[in-house]
Design a protein around this motif. Structure first.
Motif, short mmCIF file in Angstrom:
data_model
loop_
_atom_site.label_atom_id
_atom_site.label_comp_id
_atom_site.label_asym_id
_atom_site.label_seq_id
_atom_site.Cartn_x
_atom_site.Cartn_y
_atom_site.Cartn_z
N GLY A 148 0.82 -1.23 0.14
CA GLY A 148 0.04 0.06 -0.17
C GLY A 148 0.92 1.26 -0.04
N PHE A 149 1.99 1.23 0.09
CA PHE A 149 2.89 2.33 0.12
C PHE A 149 4.13 2.41 -1.02
CE2 PHE A 149 2.11 1.72 4.78
CZ PHE A 149 1.31 3.04 4.85
N ALA A 150 4.34 3.46 -1.40
CA ALA A 150 5.34 3.75 -2.62
C ALA A 150 6.69 2.86 -2.00
CB ALA A 150 5.64 5.11 -2.74
N PRO A 151 7.47 2.34 -2.94
CA PRO A 151 8.96 1.67 -2.71
C PRO A 151 9.59 2.70 -2.19
CG PRO A 151 8.04 1.24 -4.66
CD PRO A 151 7.24 2.17 -4.33
N ARG A 152 10.40 2.59 -0.98
CA ARG A 152 11.10 3.71 -0.47
C ARG A 152 12.57 3.13 -0.54
NH1 ARG A 152 8.34 8.32 0.62
NH2 ARG A 152 6.47 7.70 1.61
N ARG A 153 13.58 4.24 -1.06
CA ARG A 153 14.98 3.88 -1.20
C ARG A 153 15.52 4.28 0.07
NH1 ARG A 153 13.03 3.12 -5.47
NH2 ARG A 153 14.05 2.57 -7.67
N TYR A 154 16.48 3.42 0.74
CA TYR A 154 17.31 3.88 1.90
C TYR A 154 18.84 3.73 1.43
CZ TYR A 154 13.39 3.29 5.08
OH TYR A 154 12.12 3.68 5.68
N VAL A 155 19.39 4.93 2.00
CA VAL A 155 20.63 5.14 1.41
C VAL A 155 21.86 5.13 2.77
CG1 VAL A 155 20.40 6.60 -0.71
CG2 VAL A 155 20.74 7.58 1.70
N PRO A 156 22.93 4.34 2.42
CA PRO A 156 23.63 4.18 3.66
C PRO A 156 24.01 5.64 4.33
CG PRO A 156 24.59 2.83 1.85
CD PRO A 156 23.35 3.62 1.21
N ARG A 157 24.08 5.60 5.38
CA ARG A 157 24.63 6.82 6.04
C ARG A 157 25.74 7.49 5.76
NH1 ARG A 157 21.00 7.75 10.42
NH2 ARG A 157 20.19 5.87 11.28
N GLN A 158 26.84 6.66 5.47
CA GLN A 158 28.23 7.19 4.92
C GLN A 158 28.00 7.87 3.53
OE1 GLN A 158 27.61 3.71 5.04
NE2 GLN A 158 28.35 2.60 3.53
N ASP A 159 26.90 7.67 2.73
CA ASP A 159 26.91 8.23 1.53
C ASP A 159 25.83 9.75 1.64
OD1 ASP A 159 27.90 6.02 0.48
OD2 ASP A 159 25.92 5.20 -0.38
N VAL A 160 25.54 10.10 3.03
CA VAL A 160 24.92 11.23 3.20
C VAL A 160 25.54 12.27 3.80
CG1 VAL A 160 23.04 12.24 4.50
CG2 VAL A 160 22.79 9.71 3.70
N ASP A 161 25.52 13.59 3.32
CA ASP A 161 26.09 14.60 3.87
C ASP A 161 25.40 14.83 5.35
OD1 ASP A 161 26.96 17.11 4.76
OD2 ASP A 161 26.79 18.19 3.08
N ARG A 162 25.87 14.45 6.45
CA ARG A 162 25.30 14.50 7.49
C ARG A 162 25.13 16.01 8.14
NH1 ARG A 162 27.65 9.31 10.68
NH2 ARG A 162 28.57 8.70 8.60
N SER A 163 26.06 16.84 7.67
CA SER A 163 25.96 18.07 8.05
C SER A 163 24.69 18.76 7.57
CB SER A 163 27.27 18.81 7.70
OG SER A 163 27.27 19.18 6.29
N ALA A 164 24.18 18.13 6.64
CA ALA A 164 22.86 18.84 5.78
C ALA A 164 21.66 18.58 6.86
CB ALA A 164 22.70 18.18 4.47
N LEU A 165 21.57 17.32 7.43
CA LEU A 165 20.66 16.98 8.25
C LEU A 165 20.52 17.51 9.79
CD1 LEU A 165 20.76 13.07 7.77
CD2 LEU A 165 19.70 14.66 6.26
N THR A 166 19.17 18.10 9.98
CA THR A 166 19.12 18.62 11.31
C THR A 166 18.07 17.94 12.11
OG1 THR A 166 19.42 21.01 10.43
CG2 THR A 166 18.18 20.67 12.53
N PRO A 167 18.29 17.04 13.04
CA PRO A 167 17.41 16.40 13.89
C PRO A 167 15.80 17.30 14.05
CG PRO A 167 19.31 15.94 14.75
CD PRO A 167 19.37 17.27 13.85
N ALA A 168 14.68 16.75 13.74
CA ALA A 168 13.58 17.17 13.84
C ALA A 168 12.77 16.55 14.99
CB ALA A 168 12.60 17.01 12.54
N GLU A 169 11.88 17.53 15.71
CA GLU A 169 11.08 17.10 16.69
C GLU A 169 10.34 15.83 16.40
OE1 GLU A 169 9.21 19.69 19.27
OE2 GLU A 169 10.77 21.15 18.98
N GLY A 170 9.76 14.92 17.38
CA GLY A 170 8.89 13.88 17.14
C GLY A 170 9.31 12.73 16.31
N ARG A 171 8.85 11.54 17.04
CA ARG A 171 9.17 10.31 16.30
C ARG A 171 7.92 9.69 15.90
NH1 ARG A 171 13.80 7.75 19.76
NH2 ARG A 171 13.19 5.84 18.34
N THR A 172 8.06 8.69 15.03
CA THR A 172 6.65 8.00 14.86
C THR A 172 6.97 6.43 14.87
OG1 THR A 172 6.97 7.54 12.51
CG2 THR A 172 5.50 9.43 13.12
N PHE A 173 5.97 5.64 15.19
CA PHE A 173 6.18 4.13 15.34
C PHE A 173 5.58 3.38 14.24
CE2 PHE A 173 6.68 0.20 17.52
CZ PHE A 173 5.61 -0.63 17.21
N CYS A 174 6.11 2.66 13.83
CA CYS A 174 5.68 1.53 12.53
C CYS A 174 5.72 0.15 13.08
CB CYS A 174 6.73 1.66 11.38
SG CYS A 174 6.20 0.45 10.13
#
Length: 128
Positions: free
Chosen positions: A22-48
């Motif tokens: 029922g959901f779109a396919p989601r691509r997950y990328v390895p953290r080492q491929d992410v410019d972590r300085s571009a990510l700012t933690p956001a408030e809130g979490r969800t449970f799946c």
């Protein structure tokens, strides 16, 4: 590739795809491929119930456009070291093609999948 304007946030090749009913396919990328300085933690979490607790990130002015399951359930443990991105909120390209969600493939917060406050979050444990 994930971009925030001219800034390249991810330059990963061949990221794995996670398929859920029922959901779109989601691509997950390895953290080492992410410019972590571009990510700012956001408030809130969800449970799946299939993956566990998700943490969210902001990129530039885009809110909650990336997420990760840092301690994913055993069945999907591989994604614990990965990050996924919302293609309708930030530019995500795969093989030069801009990605987007088909109608009805977005996730709507409801029930146990809504944002959890800290007391509720502590009450959620791993399934037996």
């Amino acid at each position: 590739m994930v971009r925030d304007g001219d800034r390249v946030v991810v330059g990963s090749r061949g990221p794995p795809v996670l398929y859920e009913s029922g959901f779109a396919p989601r691509r997950y990328v390895p953290r080492q491929d992410v410019d972590r300085s571009a990510l700012t933690p956001a408030e809130g979490r969800t449970f799946c119930p299939y993956k566990g607790m998700a943490s969210y990130y902001e990129i530039g002015s885009a809110r909650r456009v990336a997420w990760s399951y840092e301690d994913a359930w055993d069945e999907v443990r591989r994604i614990s070291v990965m990050v996924s991105f919302e293609p309708d909120e930030i530019q995500v390209d795969l093989d030069g093609v801009r990605q987007s969600l088909d109608p009805g493939q977005g996730v709507v917060s409801h029930g146990a999948d809504r944002n959890l406050d800290p007391d509720e979050e502590a009450a959620h444990g791993r399934p037996a």
